[in-house]
Motif scaffolding. Sequence first.
Motif, PDB file in Angstrom:
ATOM      1  N   LYS A   1       0.358  -1.104  -0.078  1.00  0.00           N
ATOM      2  CA  LYS A   1      -0.085  -0.353  -0.042  1.00  0.00           C
ATOM      3  C   LYS A   1       0.788   0.924  -0.244  1.00  0.00           C
ATOM      4  O   LYS A   1       0.387   2.138  -0.280  1.00  0.00           O
ATOM      5  CB  LYS A   1      -0.840  -0.064   1.809  1.00  0.00           C
ATOM      6  CG  LYS A   1      -1.659   1.377   0.699  1.00  0.00           C
ATOM      7  CD  LYS A   1      -3.222   0.863   2.440  1.00  0.00           C
ATOM      8  CE  LYS A   1      -3.491   2.108   2.389  1.00  0.00           C
ATOM      9  NZ  LYS A   1      -4.907   2.077   3.321  1.00  0.00           N
ATOM     10  N   ASN A   2       1.900   1.218   0.867  1.00  0.00           N
ATOM     11  CA  ASN A   2       2.632   2.069   0.931  1.00  0.00           C
ATOM     12  C   ASN A   2       3.239   2.575  -0.320  1.00  0.00           C
ATOM     13  O   ASN A   2       3.296   3.372  -0.718  1.00  0.00           O
ATOM     14  CB  ASN A   2       3.937   1.953   1.742  1.00  0.00           C
ATOM     15  CG  ASN A   2       3.487   2.444   3.363  1.00  0.00           C
ATOM     16  OD1 ASN A   2       2.096   3.101   3.552  1.00  0.00           O
ATOM     17  ND2 ASN A   2       3.479   2.108   5.073  1.00  0.00           N
TER      18      ASN A   2
ATOM     19  N   LEU B   1       0.768   4.188  -3.044  1.00  0.00           N
ATOM     20  CA  LEU B   1       0.880   5.765  -2.736  1.00  0.00           C
ATOM     21  C   LEU B   1       2.484   6.772  -3.314  1.00  0.00           C
ATOM     22  O   LEU B   1       1.768   7.046  -4.010  1.00  0.00           O
ATOM     23  CB  LEU B   1       0.547   5.396  -0.638  1.00  0.00           C
ATOM     24  CG  LEU B   1      -0.601   5.603  -1.041  1.00  0.00           C
ATOM     25  CD1 LEU B   1      -0.910   5.498   0.948  1.00  0.00           C
ATOM     26  CD2 LEU B   1      -1.934   6.244  -1.148  1.00  0.00           C
ATOM     27  N   SER B   2       3.381   5.602  -2.762  1.00  0.00           N
ATOM     28  CA  SER B   2       4.608   6.478  -3.070  1.00  0.00           C
ATOM     29  C   SER B   2       4.469   6.957  -4.825  1.00  0.00           C
ATOM     30  O   SER B   2       4.439   7.996  -5.688  1.00  0.00           O
ATOM     31  CB  SER B   2       5.790   6.171  -2.612  1.00  0.00           C
ATOM     32  OG  SER B   2       6.173   5.656  -1.521  1.00  0.00           O
TER      33      SER B   2
ATOM     34  N   ILE C   1      -6.083   6.166  -5.329  1.00  0.00           N
ATOM     35  CA  ILE C   1      -6.475   6.601  -4.420  1.00  0.00           C
ATOM     36  C   ILE C   1      -7.438   6.358  -3.541  1.00  0.00           C
ATOM     37  O   ILE C   1      -7.727   5.546  -1.891  1.00  0.00           O
ATOM     38  CB  ILE C   1      -6.883   7.660  -3.885  1.00  0.00           C
ATOM     39  CG1 ILE C   1      -4.857   8.026  -4.792  1.00  0.00           C
ATOM     40  CG2 ILE C   1      -6.373   8.835  -2.250  1.00  0.00           C
ATOM     41  CD1 ILE C   1      -3.847   8.103  -4.102  1.00  0.00           C
TER      42      ILE C   1
ATOM     43  N   SER D   1      -7.984   3.420  -0.709  1.00  0.00           N
ATOM     44  CA  SER D   1      -8.020   4.467   0.894  1.00  0.00           C
ATOM     45  C   SER D   1      -9.177   3.943   2.184  1.00  0.00           C
ATOM     46  O   SER D   1     -10.313   3.408   1.597  1.00  0.00           O
ATOM     47  CB  SER D   1      -8.268   5.950   0.546  1.00  0.00           C
ATOM     48  OG  SER D   1      -6.976   5.959   0.064  1.00  0.00           O
TER      49      SER D   1
ATOM     50  N   ASP E   1      -8.453   6.884   6.340  1.00  0.00           N
ATOM     51  CA  ASP E   1      -6.877   7.523   6.257  1.00  0.00           C
ATOM     52  C   ASP E   1      -7.147   8.387   4.500  1.00  0.00           C
ATOM     53  O   ASP E   1      -6.284   8.886   3.425  1.00  0.00           O
ATOM     54  CB  ASP E   1      -5.838   7.111   5.705  1.00  0.00           C
ATOM     55  CG  ASP E   1      -6.334   5.499   4.800  1.00  0.00           C
ATOM     56  OD1 ASP E   1      -6.998   5.713   3.610  1.00  0.00           O
ATOM     57  OD2 ASP E   1      -5.511   5.071   5.147  1.00  0.00           O
ATOM     58  N   ARG E   2      -8.579   8.580   4.400  1.00  0.00           N
ATOM     59  CA  ARG E   2      -9.299   8.872   2.446  1.00  0.00           C
ATOM     60  C   ARG E   2      -8.975  10.422   2.402  1.00  0.00           C
ATOM     61  O   ARG E   2      -8.496  10.779   1.640  1.00  0.00           O
ATOM     62  CB  ARG E   2     -10.461   9.044   2.204  1.00  0.00           C
ATOM     63  CG  ARG E   2     -10.657   8.964   1.046  1.00  0.00           C
ATOM     64  CD  ARG E   2     -12.271   9.180   1.239  1.00  0.00           C
ATOM     65  NE  ARG E   2     -12.920   7.314   1.645  1.00  0.00           N
ATOM     66  CZ  ARG E   2     -13.083   6.251   0.445  1.00  0.00           C
ATOM     67  NH1 ARG E   2     -12.894   6.818  -0.869  1.00  0.00           N
ATOM     68  NH2 ARG E   2     -12.891   5.742   0.732  1.00  0.00           N
TER      69      ARG E   2
ATOM     70  N   LYS F   1      -6.026  12.027   3.827  1.00  0.00           N
ATOM     71  CA  LYS F   1      -4.808  12.813   4.383  1.00  0.00           C
ATOM     72  C   LYS F   1      -4.489  12.265   3.129  1.00  0.00           C
ATOM     73  O   LYS F   1      -3.677  12.692   2.420  1.00  0.00           O
ATOM     74  CB  LYS F   1      -4.362  11.471   4.948  1.00  0.00           C
ATOM     75  CG  LYS F   1      -2.986  11.316   6.040  1.00  0.00           C
ATOM     76  CD  LYS F   1      -2.510  10.462   6.352  1.00  0.00           C
ATOM     77  CE  LYS F   1      -2.624   8.811   6.021  1.00  0.00           C
ATOM     78  NZ  LYS F   1      -1.674   8.037   6.831  1.00  0.00           N
ATOM     79  N   ASN F   2      -4.847  10.857   2.363  1.00  0.00           N
ATOM     80  CA  ASN F   2      -4.358  10.231   1.654  1.00  0.00           C
ATOM     81  C   ASN F   2      -4.685  11.977  -0.348  1.00  0.00           C
ATOM     82  O   ASN F   2      -3.382  11.592  -0.856  1.00  0.00           O
ATOM     83  CB  ASN F   2      -4.410   9.051   0.390  1.00  0.00           C
ATOM     84  CG  ASN F   2      -3.843   7.996   1.402  1.00  0.00           C
ATOM     85  OD1 ASN F   2      -2.886   7.770   1.887  1.00  0.00           O
ATOM     86  ND2 ASN F   2      -5.310   6.991   2.268  1.00  0.00           N
TER      87      ASN F   2
ATOM     88  N   MET G   1      -2.662  14.119  -0.141  1.00  0.00           N
ATOM     89  CA  MET G   1      -1.353  13.925  -1.011  1.00  0.00           C
ATOM     90  C   MET G   1      -1.001  14.232  -2.805  1.00  0.00           C
ATOM     91  O   MET G   1      -0.345  14.462  -3.008  1.00  0.00           O
ATOM     92  CB  MET G   1      -0.998  12.802  -0.381  1.00  0.00           C
ATOM     93  CG  MET G   1       0.345  11.875  -1.318  1.00  0.00           C
ATOM     94  SD  MET G   1       0.973  10.497  -1.191  1.00  0.00           S
ATOM     95  CE  MET G   1      -0.256   9.572  -1.839  1.00  0.00           C
TER      96      MET G   1
END
Length: 275
Positions: free
Chosen positions: A4-5, A8-9, A123, A127, A131-132, A134-135, A138
């Motif tokens: 997941k990280n 997101l990256s 996203i 999510s 954390d929606r 926050k994501n 980003m």
Amino acid sequence: MKKKNAALSFIFITVLIDIVGIGLIIPIVPNLIVELADVDNSKAAIIGGTLAATYAVMQFFFAPVLGGLSDKLGRRPVLLLALFGLGIDYLVIAFAPTLAWLFIARMISGICGSSVTVANAYIADISTTEDRAKNFGMIGAAFGLGFIIGPAIGGFLGEMGTKIPFFAAAGLSLLNWLYGYFIIPESLSMENRRAFEWKRANPFGTLKSLFKYKTIVGLIICLFLIYIAANATHSNWAFYTKEKFDWSPQDIGLSLMFVGVMIAIVQGGVVGPVV
């Protein structure tokens, strides 16, 4: 969690590269058009505005198309195709022998730049409720950072040659494509996919549906006017400062980087407390 990280990256870098590509071209576009079209700065400004409009028109039509295709095929293949297309687009600009090729490149860029729509969908897929926000924040950070980095790189490398920044942008896009090809997982499960429908991929239909919600009509009109003002400034800034102050690509890039920093400060540190 690691996957997941990594995803997101990848999305952050994808959006960042898209926006860097937009900012990168602004400081050097006057010199590039003058070089390719053999015209003065005034005529180059008209051509530059037409190039910007070409990019925007392609995004307008293809953003819902890419979104629909990602609903059918999955987010991963559409994102990878868009990234690969952006890399090719930058190479086309770098090797463009005539102005016509520059227009072809901007069309490709507008189509592939619509990947932001798919990135937002990715996203949403990965999510949770917690954390929606926050994501998605980003994505906003990538926009701000991209408009700081893009003009700075474009202005600095533009001093070495009008084509150099595009080779750098192509390298970034293709490296990100390789990273995504080997690392990024699919976010949309088979049971959540749906058939592609041209009705849903029609941008005019999307606009029409927005105006059904009367409470946001005023906000839509307001944003439309804001974006006209902002884009009119961005599309003319390099030509105006070159004509009026004889600024170099690096000077233009630094001025736009300052704008990006101010946007980031206001969005990140002022808007929240004021609201």
